[in-house]
Design an enzyme around this catalytic site. Structure first.
Site, PDB file in Angstrom:
ATOM      1  N   CYS A   1       0.865  -1.182   0.000  1.00  0.00           N
ATOM      2  CA  CYS A   1       0.000   0.000   0.000  1.00  0.00           C
ATOM      3  C   CYS A   1       0.901   1.231   0.000  1.00  0.00           C
ATOM      4  O   CYS A   1       2.078   1.149  -0.367  1.00  0.00           O
ATOM      5  CB  CYS A   1      -0.981  -0.018   1.167  1.00  0.00           C
ATOM      6  SG  CYS A   1      -0.208   0.016   2.805  1.00  0.00           S
TER       7      CYS A   1
ATOM      8  N   ASP B   1      -7.888   4.025   1.001  1.00  0.00           N
ATOM      9  CA  ASP B   1      -6.925   4.501   1.996  1.00  0.00           C
ATOM     10  C   ASP B   1      -7.698   5.058   3.203  1.00  0.00           C
ATOM     11  O   ASP B   1      -8.412   6.048   3.083  1.00  0.00           O
ATOM     12  CB  ASP B   1      -6.076   5.601   1.344  1.00  0.00           C
ATOM     13  CG  ASP B   1      -5.042   6.180   2.291  1.00  0.00           C
ATOM     14  OD1 ASP B   1      -5.071   5.850   3.488  1.00  0.00           O
ATOM     15  OD2 ASP B   1      -4.206   6.971   1.809  1.00  0.00           O
TER      16      ASP B   1
ATOM     17  N   SER C   1      -1.804  -2.636   3.940  1.00  0.00           N
ATOM     18  CA  SER C   1      -0.984  -3.825   3.664  1.00  0.00           C
ATOM     19  C   SER C   1      -0.630  -4.618   4.927  1.00  0.00           C
ATOM     20  O   SER C   1      -0.602  -5.851   4.865  1.00  0.00           O
ATOM     21  CB  SER C   1       0.253  -3.490   2.820  1.00  0.00           C
ATOM     22  OG  SER C   1       1.101  -2.574   3.444  1.00  0.00           O
TER      23      SER C   1
HETATM   24  P1  4NP Z   1      -1.788   2.824   4.094  1.00  0.00           P
HETATM   25  O1  4NP Z   1      -2.397   4.197   4.664  1.00  0.00           O
HETATM   26  O2  4NP Z   1      -1.262   3.136   2.718  1.00  0.00           O
HETATM   27  O3  4NP Z   1      -2.968   1.912   4.053  1.00  0.00           O
HETATM   28  O4  4NP Z   1      -0.721   2.402   5.068  1.00  0.00           O
HETATM   29  C1  4NP Z   1      -1.650   5.374   4.721  1.00  0.00           C
HETATM   30  C2  4NP Z   1      -0.832   5.629   5.813  1.00  0.00           C
HETATM   31  C3  4NP Z   1      -0.125   6.811   5.882  1.00  0.00           C
HETATM   32  C4  4NP Z   1      -0.229   7.734   4.867  1.00  0.00           C
HETATM   33  C5  4NP Z   1      -1.033   7.472   3.774  1.00  0.00           C
HETATM   34  C6  4NP Z   1      -1.735   6.294   3.704  1.00  0.00           C
HETATM   35  N1  4NP Z   1       0.483   8.949   4.939  1.00  0.00           N
HETATM   36  O5  4NP Z   1       0.277   9.813   4.074  1.00  0.00           O
HETATM   37  O6  4NP Z   1       1.276   9.154   5.867  1.00  0.00           O
END
Ligand code: 4NP
Length: 162
Positions: A13, A130, A20
């Protein structure tokens, strides 16, 4: 495929702290229940680098724990080109993750690179959303999608490799 005796699966992810790791833990539990832990190697990674070395997001840990999955030992890492030499299946959570992975993919990769929800024929959506900027409910939704698709992935691997 790099290995015939063991099948390896990498879930990817953006941050490697929400979706993920959820897939990593859920699929791992299903593999364990099926008695296939020695046959299927599982890992997860992110396309972004903000959270390298961190455990999953507390909301991810809590939602997973409510369903009996312990994700506390997982730590975020960034996906790397060498992963394409190590993994048979590289599974993206959304189309942006997939596009980023396609850019990284070396020409000699002969494994499977695709979207998780393509492995769930009954899924009405194509992407695992997300949840990072959303509420608790979205973390439950991630687990619902991941649980269903992981079962499809396990079935696929059993049919084609084991
Ligand atoms: P993930 O979610 O891709 O499912 O782990 C996210 C976690 C952090 C961020 C974006 C998506 N971020 O921008 O920090």
């Amino acid at each position: 495929m790099p290995s015939s005796s063991q099948v390896s699966v990498l879930f990817v992810c953006l941050g490697n702290i929400c979706r993920s790791p959820s897939a990593h833990g859920v699929f791992g539990a299903q593999v364990q229940r099926a008695g296939l832990s020695d046959k299927i190697h599982i890992d997860s990674a992110g396309t972004g680098s903000w959270h390298i070395g961190n455990p999953p997001d507390p909301r991810t840990l809590a939602a997973a724990a409510r369903r009996g999955y312990d994700l506390s030992s997982l730590r975020a890492r960034r996906v790397e080109r060498q992963d394409f030499d190590k993994f048979d299946y590289i599974i993206a959570m959304d189309r942006q993750n997939l596009a980023d992975l396609q850019r990284l993919q070396p020409p000699h990769f002969t494994g499977h690179l695709g979207l998780l929800l393509d492995l769930d024929a009954s899924s009405e959506v194509a992407e695992v959303p997300d949840p990072y900027h959303l509420d608790e409910q979205e973390f439950e939704h991630v687990l619902d999608l991941v649980e269903a698709a992981s079962a499809g992935l396990l079935e696929h691997i059993r049919t084609h490799h084991l």
